[in-house]
Every structure is written in C-alpha cells, then in structure tokens.
Scaffold this motif. Structure first.
Motif, mmCIF file in Angstrom:
data_model
loop_
_atom_site.group_PDB
_atom_site.id
_atom_site.type_symbol
_atom_site.label_atom_id
_atom_site.label_comp_id
_atom_site.label_asym_id
_atom_site.label_seq_id
_atom_site.Cartn_x
_atom_site.Cartn_y
_atom_site.Cartn_z
ATOM 1 N N UNK A 27 0.797 4.801 8.975
ATOM 2 C CA UNK A 27 0.330 6.009 8.295
ATOM 3 C C UNK A 27 1.248 6.376 7.139
ATOM 4 N N UNK A 28 2.553 6.284 7.375
ATOM 5 C CA UNK A 28 3.516 6.545 6.308
ATOM 6 C C UNK A 28 3.377 5.558 5.169
ATOM 7 N N UNK A 29 3.166 4.298 5.515
ATOM 8 C CA UNK A 29 2.965 3.266 4.489
ATOM 9 C C UNK A 29 1.752 3.607 3.622
ATOM 10 N N UNK A 30 0.671 4.020 4.250
ATOM 11 C CA UNK A 30 -0.546 4.339 3.505
ATOM 12 C C UNK A 30 -0.321 5.519 2.568
ATOM 13 N N UNK A 31 0.334 6.562 3.067
ATOM 14 C CA UNK A 31 0.607 7.730 2.219
ATOM 15 C C UNK A 31 1.584 7.394 1.096
ATOM 16 N N UNK A 32 2.641 6.642 1.413
ATOM 17 C CA UNK A 32 3.613 6.275 0.387
ATOM 18 C C UNK A 32 3.024 5.315 -0.640
ATOM 19 N N UNK A 33 2.126 4.433 -0.211
ATOM 20 C CA UNK A 33 1.469 3.533 -1.166
ATOM 21 C C UNK A 33 0.644 4.338 -2.161
ATOM 22 N N UNK A 34 -0.005 5.395 -1.674
ATOM 23 C CA UNK A 34 -0.757 6.265 -2.579
ATOM 24 C C UNK A 34 0.159 6.959 -3.564
ATOM 25 N N UNK A 35 1.312 7.434 -3.092
ATOM 26 C CA UNK A 35 2.268 8.106 -3.969
ATOM 27 C C UNK A 35 2.817 7.134 -5.013
ATOM 28 N N UNK A 36 3.255 5.956 -4.578
ATOM 29 C CA UNK A 36 3.802 4.960 -5.508
ATOM 30 C C UNK A 36 2.735 4.548 -6.523
ATOM 31 N N UNK A 37 1.504 4.392 -6.067
ATOM 32 C CA UNK A 37 0.425 4.020 -6.979
ATOM 33 C C UNK A 37 0.160 5.080 -8.042
ATOM 34 N N UNK A 38 0.320 6.352 -7.668
ATOM 35 C CA UNK A 38 0.069 7.433 -8.623
ATOM 36 C C UNK A 38 1.216 7.647 -9.609
ATOM 37 N N UNK A 39 2.460 7.473 -9.158
ATOM 38 C CA UNK A 39 3.598 7.817 -10.017
ATOM 39 C C UNK A 39 4.139 6.645 -10.828
ATOM 40 N N UNK A 40 3.689 5.430 -10.541
ATOM 41 C CA UNK A 40 4.202 4.293 -11.303
ATOM 42 C C UNK A 40 3.063 3.603 -12.028
ATOM 43 N N UNK A 41 3.413 2.991 -13.140
ATOM 44 C CA UNK A 41 2.398 2.234 -13.878
ATOM 45 C C UNK A 41 2.620 0.757 -13.596
ATOM 46 N N UNK A 42 1.573 0.005 -13.683
ATOM 47 C CA UNK A 42 1.693 -1.420 -13.387
ATOM 48 C C UNK A 42 2.082 -1.614 -11.937
#
Length: 153
Positions: A27-42
């Motif tokens: 669950x943490x991985x899924x939430x953090x993947x969403x955060x990383x996807x939103x705040x980083x480009x590429x």
C-alpha cells in the motif's frame, strides 16, 4: 491470499505479521509511486527510488549472490531485474501519472491473475480450485474498491 498460497502449516502469528507487513508495504509503495510520479518528470524519481531500494536490499542480495548457479543463473537474475524491476516499475510509474493511486492499486490487484496466466501458458501449470477462487476474490475486491470510489464521487 490464503486460498492462493494454500499454506501447508496453517496460520501462525509470525506468518500473519509478515503478511500484514507485506500488505502495508505494498500500500505504501502504491501511494509513494503516485507521489513520485506526480513530483518528478521523466523517470528520474523512479531511478532514485530503485537505487534507494537496491541499497536497502544489498545486504540480502550480497548474501545470496554466491548461491547463483553459473552464467545461466546470472542471466536469469539480469532478465528478472530488467523485466521484473525496470519494466514493471516504469509501467507502474507511468500508470500513477495517468490515474490515481487507488486506480493503480486496483490494476495491480490483477497481478495474481496475470501470474496464473503465465503459469498456465508458459509453464503448463494449472491453479487448484481454491487458488483460482482466491485469485478471483483478489481481482473482484480490486474492482469493488474502484466501483465504490466512483460511486462516492
């Protein structure tokens, strides 16, 4: 998950704790993947997160390295790293940029079904009836979560 894994020794406290820990981590991985996807480009955020994960898992990996059987074993390790890590995490990162973590988590709930399909097609294995029921329950629970989330909006 009990139906899919069909444990032989029954449920134990440590086993349940490890299972709960794995669920929390996923669950943490899924939430953090969403955060990383939103705040980083590429894929820079993804590259950083995979590097951090590699460093954290290095003690376990180094301990297992001497047991890898020859060049064929190392080829399997490299292929697993490319397909199981680089491709899979890249697709997850891209999915979380396009959809919410809830939707991405639901799509990831189909993993047991995809694993069973690969087992049938590539390995000639057939899931047992309880395993097939467990797979169906996991996938249906993901669908139910998404459906409920849509109804609440």
């Amino acid at each position: 998950m009990v139906l899919i894994g069909s444990p032989a020794g029954g449920a134990t406290g440590p086993g349940l704790a490890w299972g709960l820990g794995a669920a929390v981590a996923f669950g943490g991985y899924t939430l953090l993947a969403g955060y990383v996807g939103r705040v980083s480009s590429g894929f820079s955020g993804l590259a950083l997160s995979v590097a951090v994960g590699a460093v954290l898992l290095a003690p376990f990996s180094m301990a297992a390295a001497p047991r890898v059987p020859g060049a064929g074993g190392w080829l399997s390790v490299v292929a697993s790293g490319i397909v199981g890590v680089a491709v899979a995490f890249s697709l997850t990162c891209a999915a979380t940029r396009l959809a919410s973590p809830r939707v991405t988590g639901t799509l990831l709930a189909a993993d047991p079904a995809m694993g069973a399909l690969v087992g049938v097609l590539a390995l000639g294995e057939s899931p047992t009836a309880p395993a097939a029921a467990g797979i169906a329950l996991v996938v249906l629970s993901g669908v139910a979560v998404t459906w409920r989330a849509g109804a609440e909006r």
